[in-house]
Design an enzyme around this catalytic site. Structure first.
Site, PDB file in Angstrom:
ATOM      1  N   GLU A 184       1.281  -1.245   0.281  1.00 47.27           N
ATOM      2  CA  GLU A 184      -0.028  -0.306   0.432  1.00 47.27           C
ATOM      3  C   GLU A 184       0.863   1.075   0.076  1.00 47.27           C
ATOM      4  O   GLU A 184       1.966   1.293   0.594  1.00 47.27           O
ATOM      5  CB  GLU A 184      -1.198  -0.130   1.343  1.00 47.27           C
ATOM      6  N   ASN A 227      -6.684   6.483  -2.206  1.00 52.60           N
ATOM      7  CA  ASN A 227      -5.866   4.790  -1.625  1.00 52.60           C
ATOM      8  C   ASN A 227      -6.176   4.028  -2.348  1.00 52.60           C
ATOM      9  O   ASN A 227      -7.260   3.197  -1.854  1.00 52.60           O
ATOM     10  CB  ASN A 227      -6.101   4.811  -0.266  1.00 52.60           C
ATOM     11  N   LYS A 259      -9.823   1.415  -2.160  1.00 54.05           N
ATOM     12  CA  LYS A 259      -9.434   1.041  -0.783  1.00 54.05           C
ATOM     13  C   LYS A 259     -10.777   1.206  -0.544  1.00 54.05           C
ATOM     14  O   LYS A 259     -11.406   2.074  -0.225  1.00 54.05           O
ATOM     15  CB  LYS A 259      -8.715   2.115   0.529  1.00 54.05           C
ATOM     16  N   GLU A 289      -5.717   9.050   7.860  1.00 52.07           N
ATOM     17  CA  GLU A 289      -6.192   8.172   6.390  1.00 52.07           C
ATOM     18  C   GLU A 289      -7.630   9.252   6.038  1.00 52.07           C
ATOM     19  O   GLU A 289      -7.908   9.219   4.606  1.00 52.07           O
ATOM     20  CB  GLU A 289      -6.736   7.065   6.522  1.00 52.07           C
ATOM     21  N   CYS A 326      -5.108  -3.535   3.087  1.00 51.36           N
ATOM     22  CA  CYS A 326      -4.610  -3.249   4.238  1.00 51.36           C
ATOM     23  C   CYS A 326      -5.519  -3.473   5.107  1.00 51.36           C
ATOM     24  O   CYS A 326      -6.222  -4.568   4.740  1.00 51.36           O
ATOM     25  CB  CYS A 326      -3.830  -1.669   4.599  1.00 51.36           C
ATOM     26  N   ASN A 342       0.171  -1.023   5.636  1.00 51.71           N
ATOM     27  CA  ASN A 342       1.167   0.051   6.186  1.00 51.71           C
ATOM     28  C   ASN A 342       0.681  -0.139   7.927  1.00 51.71           C
ATOM     29  O   ASN A 342      -0.660  -0.164   7.980  1.00 51.71           O
ATOM     30  CB  ASN A 342       1.346   0.988   6.055  1.00 51.71           C
TER      31      ASN A 342
HETATM   32  N1  CDT Z   1      -2.793   1.405   6.801  1.00 49.71           N
HETATM   33  C1  CDT Z   1      -3.634   0.558   7.476  1.00 49.71           C
HETATM   34  O1  CDT Z   1      -5.334   0.573   6.899  1.00 49.71           O
HETATM   35  N2  CDT Z   1      -3.549   0.176   8.411  1.00 49.71           N
HETATM   36  C2  CDT Z   1      -4.615  -0.024   9.400  1.00 49.71           C
HETATM   37  C3  CDT Z   1      -4.282   0.627  10.770  1.00 49.71           C
HETATM   38  C4  CDT Z   1      -5.518   0.220  11.900  1.00 49.71           C
HETATM   39  S1  CDT Z   1      -5.657   1.285  11.907  1.00 49.71           S
HETATM   40  C5  CDT Z   1      -5.450   2.705  12.545  1.00 49.71           C
HETATM   41  C6  CDT Z   1      -4.106  -1.646   9.529  1.00 49.71           C
HETATM   42  O2  CDT Z   1      -5.584  -2.171   9.670  1.00 49.71           O
HETATM   43  O3  CDT Z   1      -3.620  -1.942   9.387  1.00 49.71           O
END
Ligand code: CDT
Length: 309
Positions: free
Chosen positions: A47, A107, A124, A143, A169, A194
């Protein structure tokens, strides 16, 4: 005819804020060459693979963030990746921030075939984090300020001799993501991520990040009889440590290959798409066993409604 796809999960280590697109694309091309030398025909990047994970910083006016987004794909900076992939006859999946001509911010991930054509684009759906500045956090996860949730849902594309889906993600934590693609006969789901190791709203989850990552991707793969390729941007990026542990999961739910460190690295597996039928044709024969007549609330209801009032 064999339907074995040799896939490389092309994990990235951190991308610091001052790294240029050109420098990042050089890293992507190095991973692409290593994957091609290993016989891979599909390379999966994370991502937001062209930049640092910029939603960790707050800007009031989003126009100040325009430089993190791509207005076209391929762009001048990414053209060398497209050119090298085509020369090597290798396809790829790439996540990036998209700014449309209408000013919408997504995204996004694309799927590029071995001849260089963009055959699929996914925006996304499950956008996590917060929409307002939370100055007391050690870092932001804004985000929801930077991205509009995708409206097109989950697609599945005919490519690489099979049916390929994409998610990004946080989507991997939601069973609906897998199931919607499962209902389109998906055989391989590609997912970049990420994931900060420190989850600010509930630090008790920090030690469980790798466990939860495996849990959701392995169960999503098994319950839908599909491969899942999960690829991280890991390591310490601008002071924030992120989960690596990229992995390729089979339709049995078994991990077939995984990365060992938290830097730039590939993990490769041969994925026989015909293996999916062992699951979708038996225990998870949807047509025979699913009960959509009692699943209505899944599509119509958002939060919990307590039946006892
Ligand atoms: N990038 C992304 O979606 N990261 C989320 C982090 C937790 S929510 C703050 C994930 O689900 O891994």
């Amino acid at each position: 005819m064999s339907r074995v796809v040799r896939v490389a999960a092309a994990q990235l280590g951190p991308i610091q804020r001052d790294q240029s697109r050109t420098q990042v694309v050089e890293r992507l091309v190095s991973l692409l060459r290593a994957a091609a030398a290993d016989g891979a025909s599909l390379v999966v990047y994370p991502e937001l693979a062209l930049t640092t994970f910029f939603p960790r910083w707050w800007v009031e006016d989003l126009r100040e963030a325009d430089h993190w987004y791509e207005r076209e794909m391929p762009s001048a900076a990414t053209q060398p990746l497209f050119d090298e992939a085509r020369r090597l006859g290798v396809g790829f999946h790439l996540g990036y921030a998209e700014l449309t001509p209408d000013g919408e911010r997504y995204n996004t991930a694309i799927l590029v075939e071995r001849d260089g054509r963009i055959v699929g684009r996914y925006r996304k759906v499950h956008v996590p984090g917060h929409e307002r500045h939370e100055p007391d956090r050690p870092f932001q996860h804004a985000e929801r300020h930077y991205f509009t949730p995708g409206r097109e849902g989950f697609g599945v594309w005919r490519a690489f001799g099979g049916r390929i889906g994409m998610m990004i993600c946080n989507d991997r934590r939601w069973p609906e993501s897998y199931r919607l693609m499962g209902l389109k006969g998906v055989e391989m789901i590609l997912c970049g991520y990420n994931t900060p190791l420190h989850y600010v709203p509930d630090p008790s989850q920090d030690r469980l990040q790798a466990f939860h990552n495996g849990l959701v991707m392995q169960s999503g793969a098994y319950q839908n009889g599909t491969f899942v390729v999960g690829v991280a941007k890991g390591g310490v990026e601008e002071g924030v440590d992120s989960l690596a542990d990229s992995q390729i999961v089979g339709p049995s739910g078994e991990v077939l290959a995984r990365t060992s460190g938290n830097g730039d690295e590939i993990a490769v597996a041969d994925c026989d798409l015909d293996w999916c039928r062992n699951y979708t044709g038996t225990l998870f024969d949807f047509d025979r066993y699913r009960r959509p007549e009692v699943y209505g609330p899944i599509a119509s209801q958002r939060g919990v409604i307590l039946e006892d009032g």
